[in-house]
Design an enzyme around this catalytic site. Structure first.
Site, short mmCIF file in Angstrom:
data_model
loop_
_atom_site.label_atom_id
_atom_site.label_comp_id
_atom_site.label_asym_id
_atom_site.label_seq_id
_atom_site.Cartn_x
_atom_site.Cartn_y
_atom_site.Cartn_z
N SER A 159 0.74 -1.20 0.09
CA SER A 159 0.00 0.00 -0.11
C SER A 159 0.88 1.21 -0.12
O SER A 159 0.67 2.06 -0.92
CB SER A 159 -1.07 0.15 1.13
OG SER A 159 -1.53 1.07 1.46
N GLN A 160 1.69 1.39 0.79
CA GLN A 160 2.59 2.64 0.99
C GLN A 160 3.78 2.71 -0.01
O GLN A 160 4.05 3.51 -0.59
CB GLN A 160 3.12 2.88 2.45
CG GLN A 160 2.02 3.18 3.39
CD GLN A 160 1.55 4.68 3.08
OE1 GLN A 160 2.29 5.52 2.77
NE2 GLN A 160 0.28 4.89 3.42
N ASP A 218 -0.53 6.13 17.11
CA ASP A 218 -1.21 5.48 15.91
C ASP A 218 -1.61 4.29 16.48
O ASP A 218 -2.63 3.95 16.33
CB ASP A 218 0.12 5.19 14.97
CG ASP A 218 -0.27 4.35 13.67
OD1 ASP A 218 -0.92 5.08 12.71
OD2 ASP A 218 -0.11 3.24 13.42
N HIS A 237 6.39 4.37 9.91
CA HIS A 237 5.97 4.12 10.98
C HIS A 237 7.03 4.03 12.18
O HIS A 237 8.01 3.20 11.74
CB HIS A 237 5.02 2.82 10.95
CG HIS A 237 4.16 2.34 12.32
ND1 HIS A 237 3.85 3.64 13.32
CD2 HIS A 237 3.94 1.29 12.83
CE1 HIS A 237 3.13 2.87 14.15
NE2 HIS A 237 3.09 1.57 14.20
N LYS A 251 8.05 -7.73 10.07
CA LYS A 251 9.18 -8.43 9.24
C LYS A 251 10.53 -7.14 9.16
O LYS A 251 11.31 -7.92 8.78
CB LYS A 251 8.55 -8.63 7.96
CG LYS A 251 7.39 -9.78 7.92
CD LYS A 251 7.08 -9.89 6.52
CE LYS A 251 5.94 -11.05 6.38
NZ LYS A 251 5.21 -11.29 5.07
N GLN A 252 10.20 -6.23 9.54
CA GLN A 252 11.26 -5.23 9.43
C GLN A 252 12.53 -5.70 10.06
O GLN A 252 13.56 -5.48 9.51
CB GLN A 252 10.88 -3.88 9.93
CG GLN A 252 9.75 -3.18 8.89
CD GLN A 252 9.09 -1.62 9.40
OE1 GLN A 252 10.17 -1.10 10.17
NE2 GLN A 252 8.29 -1.18 8.95
N SER A 281 9.11 -12.38 -5.17
CA SER A 281 7.61 -11.35 -4.94
C SER A 281 6.77 -11.16 -5.83
O SER A 281 7.09 -10.86 -7.05
CB SER A 281 8.14 -10.24 -4.25
OG SER A 281 7.21 -9.34 -4.14
N SER A 285 4.97 -8.85 -6.20
CA SER A 285 4.85 -7.52 -6.56
C SER A 285 5.74 -7.06 -7.58
O SER A 285 5.86 -5.93 -8.15
CB SER A 285 5.13 -6.72 -5.11
OG SER A 285 4.13 -6.79 -4.15
#
Length: 334
Positions: free
Chosen positions: A33-34, A197, A114, A91-92, A57, A59
């Site tokens: 999305s981002q 958030d 974030h 996952k970061q 992936s 994507s």
């Protein structure tokens, strides 16, 4: 709002220098999305961009169809001097430690949308790397759509580590590349962005809203009303109210509804969301501020998220969802 609480600075387009980012190479890690919005908006703003994705992936072909170059995460991080990490929170840390951190050099910039992993110490950037926050306050599709219409969504910017002495300027430049300075960006910190958030999601936007809707639906059904009628009154019409409040605020929304509905708002709202709800909200905020929520969620994700998946399936089977699916099937405009 009191003067004491309004402490953050609001930046306009004139405060940002897009050329700062146009002189750097940006790797967008992730194309969800981002990620897709950041990559496309920055590219269209004249910034050199590649997309970093894991091998295989789904994507990758989507990004290439959009005219973007795709590399592995490690290759993208090595090529770039600005690395924007836009993959899921859980996952970061693993991706950062395995593929990004070994390819960072002094003078590089890390970007987050974030603050979760920085605030809860899952990622600790090297001393010579600027670490900034640029968090658009809209889903990625809207970030892209508003940019393409020569507008922009608002965003938050913050600095965790200012190695260069220019970290805030880079954050503003990045926000300008997304189109966010067209509306304006609010300065904050990684900690404040993360905690507000998470609280908003849990207490109001997702957790609070979902439970309020279900409770209303169940109350009407338990009282003998048709579930379809309950669905229309407790969920379907929610969009009308949300759209009005989004555009005009709560008072503006009340000005558009009937006097009867407005009076019912004043008479009953505080009975439903009373002191017990506010106490629960304070408890939720305490758990976010202490790190208890983050610890529990990280542990759940590392175990394969069995309870998360169980809850997801239980919610999908709720009568509200079953009734709603059937009714929405008749709404051809959706």
């Amino acid at each position: 709002m009191s003067e004491q609480t309004e402490t953050a600075r609001f930046f306009e387009a004139s405060d940002a220098d897009l050329s700062l980012l146009q002189g750097r190479r940006v790797a967008i890690i992730g194309f969800g999305s981002q990620g897709h919005a950041h990559a496309l908006n920055l590219r269209d703003s004249g910034v050199p961009v590649v997309v970093g994705l894991y091998e295989g992936s789904p994507s990758a072909p989507v990004a290439r169809e959009q005219g973007l170059e795709v590399k592995s995460v490690a290759e993208a991080a090595a090529w770039a001097d600005v690395v924007s990490i836009l993959i899921p929170d859980t996952k970061q840390a693993a991706v950062y430690h395995e593929e990004i951190e070994p390819n960072l050099n002094e003078g590089d910039i890390l970007v987050f949308a974030h603050g979760f992993n920085i605030h809860y110490d899952e990622i600790a950037p090297p001393a010579g790397v600027d670490t900034i926050l640029v968090a658009p306050k809209s889903p990625g599709a809207m970030v892209r759509r508003e940019y393409a219409a020569d507008r922009g969504v608002p965003a938050l910017v913050g600095v965790h580590q200012d190695a260069s002495g220019k970290a805030l300027h880079y954050a503003l430049s990045y926000a300008a590349g997304l189109g966010c300075t067209r509306t304006g960006v609010l300065q904050t910190t990684f900690g404040d962005e993360t905690e507000t958030d998470l609280f908003g999601e849990q207490a109001v936007l997702c957790g609070g809203l979902s439970e309020l809707v279900k409770a209303g639906f169940e109350t009407l059904v338990d009282a003998g009303y048709d579930p379809r009628l309950a669905y229309f009154e407790c969920l379907h019409e929610l969009k009308l109210i949300i759209d009005l409040a989004y555009a005009k605020g709560l008072s503006g929304m009340r000005g558009e509804i009937s006097d009867t509905a407005e009076w019912g708002d004043y008479e009953s709202g505080r009975r439903v969301i009373g002191e017990a709800s506010r106490t629960a909200m304070r408890e939720v905020l305490d758990e976010i501020q202490s790190g208890a929520f983050a610890k529990k969620w990280i542990e759940e994700a590392r175990c394969g998220a069995p309870h998360f998946e169980q809850r997801r399936e239980e919610e999908r089977a709720h009568d509200l969802e079953v009734v709603g699916d059937a009714l929405r099937g008749r709404m051809t405009w959706l």
